[in-house]
Design an enzyme around this catalytic site. Structure first.
Site, short mmCIF file in Angstrom:
data_model
loop_
_atom_site.label_atom_id
_atom_site.label_comp_id
_atom_site.label_asym_id
_atom_site.label_seq_id
_atom_site.Cartn_x
_atom_site.Cartn_y
_atom_site.Cartn_z
NE ARG A 169 -5.99 1.75 -0.23
CZ ARG A 169 -5.90 2.95 0.31
NH1 ARG A 169 -4.76 3.41 0.73
NH2 ARG A 169 -6.97 3.70 0.40
CG PHE A 225 -13.79 9.22 17.67
CD1 PHE A 225 -13.28 9.82 16.53
CD2 PHE A 225 -15.16 9.30 17.89
CE1 PHE A 225 -14.11 10.46 15.63
CE2 PHE A 225 -16.00 9.94 17.00
CZ PHE A 225 -15.48 10.52 15.86
N GLY A 241 -13.51 5.14 10.79
CA GLY A 241 -12.14 5.34 11.22
C GLY A 241 -11.85 6.83 11.16
CG ASN A 242 -8.32 10.14 11.11
OD1 ASN A 242 -8.99 10.90 11.81
ND2 ASN A 242 -7.25 10.54 10.46
CG HIS A 260 -13.03 3.74 3.39
ND1 HIS A 260 -13.78 4.70 4.06
CD2 HIS A 260 -11.74 4.02 3.64
CE1 HIS A 260 -12.95 5.53 4.69
NE2 HIS A 260 -11.72 5.14 4.44
CB ILE A 292 -14.61 4.99 15.45
CG1 ILE A 292 -13.51 6.04 15.48
CG2 ILE A 292 -15.79 5.41 16.31
CD1 ILE A 292 -13.75 7.24 14.57
NE ARG A 325 -10.29 12.76 4.56
CZ ARG A 325 -10.29 11.46 4.34
NH1 ARG A 325 -11.40 10.83 3.99
NH2 ARG A 325 -9.17 10.78 4.45
CG ASN A 340 -1.85 1.14 1.29
OD1 ASN A 340 -1.81 2.03 0.43
ND2 ASN A 340 -2.71 1.16 2.29
CD GLU A 397 -9.02 -1.00 4.16
OE1 GLU A 397 -9.14 -0.20 3.23
OE2 GLU A 397 -8.74 -0.66 5.32
#
Ligand code: AMP
Length: 395
Positions: free
Chosen positions: A90, A282, A208-209, A179, A330, A239, A7, A382
């Protein structure tokens, strides 16, 4: 088969070697600060994590260090380079033409380059990674797996923006969603857990983030909350997600900010980070909220509310839902957020099992036996999804 999963980012390269039979990770690591000063980590399964500064002017040196570590006499997990049977890369963006996974050919690499304007930070870096691997392993088959591929089954009514059609036809401006490898992995696992029913309606929340929600009918993706880019949709770590595009013009006129500056704010300085006044993790936000920090609490409320709104809209889009799945940092680990989201969904007959919802990081059914809609925690993987795709194509 040993699959090397790569990746690549513009200055980083994450790697894992996965045994395709046992599906176990044999070794993993990260090359960071490529083109700057270079930092290398390597961890064999069951072994110590090694970290060292290593000069990596380009991705070529990074891949050399990966191979050196994997074949090291003492700590390596492979005897030689020949034991890498295939490489899976990826790739973030496949545009409209690369609709599934492919064995790497010159035509495929050219297509990845051709849609670089859709992912200017990622696609050129992925190509560097492919080239570096080809240089050192010229005879090893390679496969590319796209973050946008799983969403290619979205219908036009879902992926088109209601702007002049020529921007879609000529410039490929549309929703792609991201994703995809995670949404595919989690939705396939959910179907297995449900006994592979003939018909199914699923919602997957990758929280997630970066965060996105998708929905799948009979395993095929119908919607994804991200858009042309990963900026769209949910409130994320930094974001903003959904926003009226006129805010760009407003901030430009009011503060003289350029489009680039505003987009940087939307990408890097917004989301829960902005609302909580400087926290994007978080765990930190939840800790502050617990101590009475109102802005941290508001960030959590906004995050959960936006996820619940997307779930509600996807239930309408599919005219029903059988199961809702939570995944990523999360989604897998934060029961409080899962509960905040599920509390909006009691109208569906979703009943959360509070005891089961205490789960951290493991696969679990978290709805009660009587719940009309199932809720699952399903850890995403992934890299394993990429390894499976790679082996399927190479075979
Ligand atoms: P990801 O981008 O999938 O790595 O997710 C990152 C997010 O997951 C961060 O906001 C973390 O706070 C959150 N996270 C990761 N591990 C835990 C944990 N054990 N408990 C609560 N939140 C976590």
């Amino acid at each position: 088969m040993n699959v090397l999963v790569i990746n690549c980012g513009s200055s980083s390269l994450k790697y894992q070697v996965i045994d395709s039979v046992t599906e176990k990770v044999e070794a993993k690591g990260l090359c960071e600060r490529i083109g700057i000063d270079g930092n290398f980590t390597y961890q064999p399964a069951g072994g110590e994590k090694e970290e060292s500064a290593k000069p990596m002017p380009t991705h070529n040196e990074a891949v050399s260090f990966v191979i050196e570590a994997l074949t090291n006499e003492k700590t390596g997990v492979l005897k030689s380079l020949d034991e890498i049977d295939c490489v899976g890369h990826r790739i973030v963006h496949g545009g409209t033409n690369l609709t599934h996974s492919y064995v790497v050919t010159e035509e495929v690499v050219k297509e990845i380059e051709d849609c670089a304007d859709l992912a200017p930070l990622h696609n050129p870096a992925h190509v560097l990674g492919i080239r570096a691997c080809q240089k050192l392993m010229p005879n090893t088959p390679m496969v590319v797996v796209f973050d946008t591929a799983f969403q290619q089954t979205m219908p036009a009514k879902a992926y088109l923006y209601a702007i002049p059609y020529k921007y879609f036809e000529e410039d490929k401006v549309r929703k792609y969603g991201f994703h995809g490898t995670s949404h595919m992995f989690v939705s396939q696992r959910a179907l297995e857990l449900m006994g592979n029913p003939e018909h199914s309606k699923l919602i997957v929340c990758h929280l997630g983030n970066g965060a996105s929600v998708s929905c799948e009918v009979d395993g095929k993706c119908q919607e994804n909350s991200m858009g042309l880019t990963p900026l769209d949709g949910l409130v994320m770590g930094t974001r903003c997600g959904d926003i009226d595009p006129s805010v760009v013009e407003f901030l430009n006129k009011k503060h003289g900010l350029s489009v680039e500056e505003i987009l940087k704010i939307f990408n890097k300085e917004s989301g829960v980070y902005a609302i909580s006044d400087g926290k994007s993790d978080f765990r930190d936000i939840a800790g502050a909220a617990e101590k009475g920090d109102e802005r941290a609490q508001l960030a959590l409320d906004m995050f959960a509310y936006r996820v619940a709104k997307y779930i509600g809209s996807y239930v309408a889009a599919m005219n029903g839902v059988d199961a809702i799945c939570f995944t990523a940092g999360i989604g897998e680990n934060n029961g409080m957020i899962r509960k905040m989201i599920c509390d909006y969904l009691t109208f569906l007959g979703l009943e959360l099992d509070d005891e089961a919802n205490k789960v951290i990081g493991d696969e679990k059914l978290i709805s009660t036996a009587d719940s009309k809609v199932k809720a699952y925690v399903i850890p995403t993987n992934e890299e394993l999804a990429i390894a499976r795709e790679t082996v399927a194509l190479v075979k």
